[in-house]
Design a protein around this motif. Structure first.
Motif, PDB file in Angstrom:
ATOM      1  N   ASP A  92     -61.038  38.652 -85.734  1.00 44.24           N
ATOM      2  CA  ASP A  92     -59.853  38.926 -85.054  1.00 44.24           C
ATOM      3  C   ASP A  92     -59.933  40.146 -84.418  1.00 44.24           C
ATOM      4  OD1 ASP A  92     -58.604  36.432 -85.477  1.00 44.24           O
ATOM      5  OD2 ASP A  92     -57.516  37.359 -87.344  1.00 44.24           O
ATOM      6  N   TYR A  93     -59.950  40.328 -82.944  1.00 42.13           N
ATOM      7  CA  TYR A  93     -60.019  41.436 -82.301  1.00 42.13           C
ATOM      8  C   TYR A  93     -58.736  41.838 -81.633  1.00 42.13           C
ATOM      9  CZ  TYR A  93     -65.107  41.505 -82.545  1.00 42.13           C
ATOM     10  OH  TYR A  93     -66.413  41.473 -83.190  1.00 42.13           O
ATOM     11  N   ALA A  94     -58.250  43.126 -81.732  1.00 42.89           N
ATOM     12  CA  ALA A  94     -57.045  43.382 -80.995  1.00 42.89           C
ATOM     13  C   ALA A  94     -57.539  44.234 -79.762  1.00 42.89           C
ATOM     14  CB  ALA A  94     -56.171  44.529 -81.738  1.00 42.89           C
ATOM     15  N   HIS A  95     -56.789  43.965 -78.576  1.00 39.90           N
ATOM     16  CA  HIS A  95     -57.061  44.408 -77.409  1.00 39.90           C
ATOM     17  C   HIS A  95     -56.182  45.235 -76.620  1.00 39.90           C
ATOM     18  CE1 HIS A  95     -60.959  41.844 -76.656  1.00 39.90           C
ATOM     19  NE2 HIS A  95     -60.307  41.022 -77.099  1.00 39.90           N
TER      20      HIS A  95
ATOM     21  N   ASP B 175     -41.157  35.855 -79.403  1.00 42.23           N
ATOM     22  CA  ASP B 175     -42.222  34.990 -79.102  1.00 42.23           C
ATOM     23  C   ASP B 175     -42.961  35.248 -77.695  1.00 42.23           C
ATOM     24  OD1 ASP B 175     -43.828  32.794 -78.861  1.00 42.23           O
ATOM     25  OD2 ASP B 175     -42.249  31.367 -78.615  1.00 42.23           O
ATOM     26  N   SER B 176     -44.280  35.535 -77.857  1.00 40.09           N
ATOM     27  CA  SER B 176     -45.064  35.980 -76.708  1.00 40.09           C
ATOM     28  C   SER B 176     -45.537  34.520 -75.905  1.00 40.09           C
ATOM     29  CB  SER B 176     -46.241  36.811 -77.230  1.00 40.09           C
ATOM     30  OG  SER B 176     -47.059  35.710 -78.132  1.00 40.09           O
ATOM     31  N   GLY B 177     -44.934  33.370 -76.404  1.00 40.88           N
ATOM     32  CA  GLY B 177     -45.379  32.182 -75.641  1.00 40.88           C
ATOM     33  C   GLY B 177     -44.320  31.900 -74.646  1.00 40.88           C
ATOM     34  N   SER B 178     -44.219  30.558 -74.426  1.00 46.22           N
ATOM     35  CA  SER B 178     -43.040  30.160 -73.403  1.00 46.22           C
ATOM     36  C   SER B 178     -42.106  29.385 -73.838  1.00 46.22           C
ATOM     37  CB  SER B 178     -43.717  29.203 -72.281  1.00 46.22           C
ATOM     38  OG  SER B 178     -44.293  27.978 -72.936  1.00 46.22           O
ATOM     39  N   SER B 179     -41.788  29.527 -75.151  1.00 48.49           N
ATOM     40  CA  SER B 179     -40.698  28.739 -75.824  1.00 48.49           C
ATOM     41  C   SER B 179     -39.477  29.634 -76.124  1.00 48.49           C
ATOM     42  CB  SER B 179     -41.209  28.100 -77.088  1.00 48.49           C
ATOM     43  OG  SER B 179     -41.548  29.073 -77.981  1.00 48.49           O
ATOM     44  N   GLY B 180     -39.748  31.127 -75.815  1.00 51.45           N
ATOM     45  CA  GLY B 180     -38.447  32.021 -76.331  1.00 51.45           C
ATOM     46  C   GLY B 180     -37.702  31.839 -75.267  1.00 51.45           C
ATOM     47  N   ARG B 181     -36.415  32.631 -75.674  1.00 54.18           N
ATOM     48  CA  ARG B 181     -35.257  32.809 -74.655  1.00 54.18           C
ATOM     49  C   ARG B 181     -35.106  34.397 -74.405  1.00 54.18           C
ATOM     50  NH1 ARG B 181     -30.339  29.789 -76.653  1.00 54.18           N
ATOM     51  NH2 ARG B 181     -30.941  30.958 -78.384  1.00 54.18           N
ATOM     52  N   MET B 182     -34.547  34.684 -73.208  1.00 53.02           N
ATOM     53  CA  MET B 182     -34.326  36.166 -72.979  1.00 53.02           C
ATOM     54  C   MET B 182     -32.733  36.425 -73.315  1.00 53.02           C
ATOM     55  SD  MET B 182     -36.313  37.699 -69.786  1.00 53.02           S
ATOM     56  CE  MET B 182     -38.171  37.186 -69.776  1.00 53.02           C
TER      57      MET B 182
ATOM     58  N   THR C 214     -54.630  36.915 -75.998  1.00 52.32           N
ATOM     59  CA  THR C 214     -53.215  36.641 -76.071  1.00 52.32           C
ATOM     60  C   THR C 214     -52.180  37.558 -76.504  1.00 52.32           C
ATOM     61  OG1 THR C 214     -53.873  34.375 -76.739  1.00 52.32           O
ATOM     62  CG2 THR C 214     -51.758  34.982 -76.913  1.00 52.32           C
ATOM     63  N   PRO C 215     -51.208  37.979 -75.587  1.00 52.54           N
ATOM     64  CA  PRO C 215     -50.246  38.960 -76.060  1.00 52.54           C
ATOM     65  C   PRO C 215     -49.419  38.933 -77.260  1.00 52.54           C
ATOM     66  CG  PRO C 215     -49.930  38.465 -73.674  1.00 52.54           C
ATOM     67  CD  PRO C 215     -50.955  37.399 -74.345  1.00 52.54           C
ATOM     68  N   THR C 216     -49.634  40.098 -78.119  1.00 53.36           N
ATOM     69  CA  THR C 216     -48.792  40.071 -79.495  1.00 53.36           C
ATOM     70  C   THR C 216     -47.643  41.248 -79.229  1.00 53.36           C
ATOM     71  OG1 THR C 216     -50.467  41.789 -80.005  1.00 53.36           O
ATOM     72  CG2 THR C 216     -51.046  39.534 -80.670  1.00 53.36           C
ATOM     73  N   LYS C 217     -47.869  42.423 -79.808  1.00 53.28           N
ATOM     74  CA  LYS C 217     -46.778  43.235 -79.581  1.00 53.28           C
ATOM     75  C   LYS C 217     -47.169  44.623 -79.078  1.00 53.28           C
ATOM     76  CE  LYS C 217     -44.374  41.591 -83.535  1.00 53.28           C
ATOM     77  NZ  LYS C 217     -44.005  41.886 -85.095  1.00 53.28           N
ATOM     78  N   GLY C 218     -46.493  45.206 -78.183  1.00 55.41           N
ATOM     79  CA  GLY C 218     -46.865  46.348 -77.880  1.00 55.41           C
ATOM     80  C   GLY C 218     -46.992  46.420 -76.063  1.00 55.41           C
TER      81      GLY C 218
ATOM     82  N   LEU D 181     -50.624  47.125 -72.837  1.00 57.82           N
ATOM     83  CA  LEU D 181     -50.168  45.432 -73.452  1.00 57.82           C
ATOM     84  C   LEU D 181     -51.144  45.420 -74.443  1.00 57.82           C
ATOM     85  CD1 LEU D 181     -48.546  42.669 -71.824  1.00 57.82           C
ATOM     86  CD2 LEU D 181     -50.238  42.341 -73.755  1.00 57.82           C
ATOM     87  N   THR D 182     -50.787  45.048 -75.623  1.00 58.99           N
ATOM     88  CA  THR D 182     -51.869  44.873 -76.754  1.00 58.99           C
ATOM     89  C   THR D 182     -52.026  43.372 -77.112  1.00 58.99           C
ATOM     90  OG1 THR D 182     -50.050  44.764 -78.784  1.00 58.99           O
ATOM     91  CG2 THR D 182     -51.326  46.961 -77.949  1.00 58.99           C
ATOM     92  N   SER D 183     -53.101  42.656 -77.306  1.00 56.98           N
ATOM     93  CA  SER D 183     -53.251  41.330 -77.220  1.00 56.98           C
ATOM     94  C   SER D 183     -54.326  41.189 -78.297  1.00 56.98           C
ATOM     95  CB  SER D 183     -53.800  40.562 -76.010  1.00 56.98           C
ATOM     96  OG  SER D 183     -54.954  41.326 -75.662  1.00 56.98           O
ATOM     97  N   GLU D 184     -54.556  39.969 -78.743  1.00 52.84           N
ATOM     98  CA  GLU D 184     -55.587  39.629 -79.636  1.00 52.84           C
ATOM     99  C   GLU D 184     -56.273  38.308 -79.342  1.00 52.84           C
ATOM    100  OE1 GLU D 184     -53.384  39.140 -83.341  1.00 52.84           O
ATOM    101  OE2 GLU D 184     -52.607  36.900 -82.904  1.00 52.84           O
ATOM    102  N   GLU D 185     -57.682  38.362 -79.898  1.00 57.47           N
ATOM    103  CA  GLU D 185     -58.534  37.317 -79.505  1.00 57.47           C
ATOM    104  C   GLU D 185     -59.506  37.093 -80.798  1.00 57.47           C
ATOM    105  OE1 GLU D 185     -61.398  36.310 -75.936  1.00 57.47           O
ATOM    106  OE2 GLU D 185     -61.166  38.362 -76.351  1.00 57.47           O
ATOM    107  N   THR D 186     -59.746  35.959 -81.178  1.00 56.82           N
ATOM    108  CA  THR D 186     -60.799  35.329 -82.027  1.00 56.82           C
ATOM    109  C   THR D 186     -62.191  35.295 -81.426  1.00 56.82           C
ATOM    110  OG1 THR D 186     -59.176  34.618 -83.545  1.00 56.82           O
ATOM    111  CG2 THR D 186     -61.442  34.031 -84.167  1.00 56.82           C
TER     112      THR D 186
END
Length: 208
Positions: free
Chosen positions: A91-94, A1-8, A66-70, A81-86
């Protein structure tokens, strides 16, 4: 999860058992830098730990999306760091990059695609359209061999582990993980074992 709800979580026995890392930072993407520091994201914010994740400090934020994967660092020290944005319905991958260990960031490229797979050791950008990008994980080895797990990229069924030696021009199925397996991350240990996390934790055999 790239948000704030995940755990390490961490493991000290090659993935046999796992413990939750006590931290005020939500589990996002994670990378270990060549200097030993850990970086993670909480949304667009970047946090750093210098003590194996016990304590974290906010050091900056990515430039776009918004960070995705990579999330990885090349031997040159540059971090990607890859991210995406609409934007305008597309949908754009940055590709966000940092040359100072995550303090400042720049958005170098934008691609109309579901997912940018990554950057090779020669700074070659690998772009791949994946229908179910959230269910797919990839890993680029030091010799630029690419491992893909989860959603089918053309070599077999969903739930496969696949491999490419030529920047995704040719992709071969090398192992079935589980039918419909949704992969979230692939990592390689110091002894050369691959680990795949998603609907469970897998350690494939005879893949390299």
């Amino acid at each position: 999860d790239s948000g704030s709800s995940g755990r390490m979580l961490y493991s000290t026995d090659e993935g046999a058992t796992w413990s939750v890392l006590t931290s005020s930072v939500g589990g996002g993407l994670l990378v270990k830098l060549t200097n030993g520091d850990l970086l993670t994201n909480e949304g667009t914010a970047i946090h750093k730990s210098t003590d194996e994740g016990a304590n974290w400090s906010s050091i900056g934020a990515i430039a776009r999306g918004t960070p995705t994967k990579g999330f990885f660092q090349l031997s040159t020290g540059k971090i990607y760091l890859t991210s995406e944005e609409t934007i305008g319905g597309n949908d754009y991958a940055h590709i966000n990059t940092s040359s100072d260990n995550g303090v400042t960031w720049a958005a170098e490229e934008a691609y109309v695609t579901d997912m940018v797979v990554g950057i090779t050791s020669e700074d070659e950008i690998l772009e791949q359209d994946i229908v179910n990008a959230d269910e797919t994980a990839y890993f680029i080895d030091s010799d630029d061999t690419i491992y893909i797990a989860g959603t089918d990229l053309g070599a077999g069924n969903d739930g496969d582990l696949e491999r490419s030696f030529d920047a995704l021009d040719n992709i071969d199925k090398i192992q079935l993980l589980a039918d419909g397996f949704e992969a979230k991350n692939i990592a390689k240990s110091s002894d050369g074992d691959l680990y795949i996390a998603g609907d469970g934790l897998f350690r494939p055999v005879n893949t390299y």
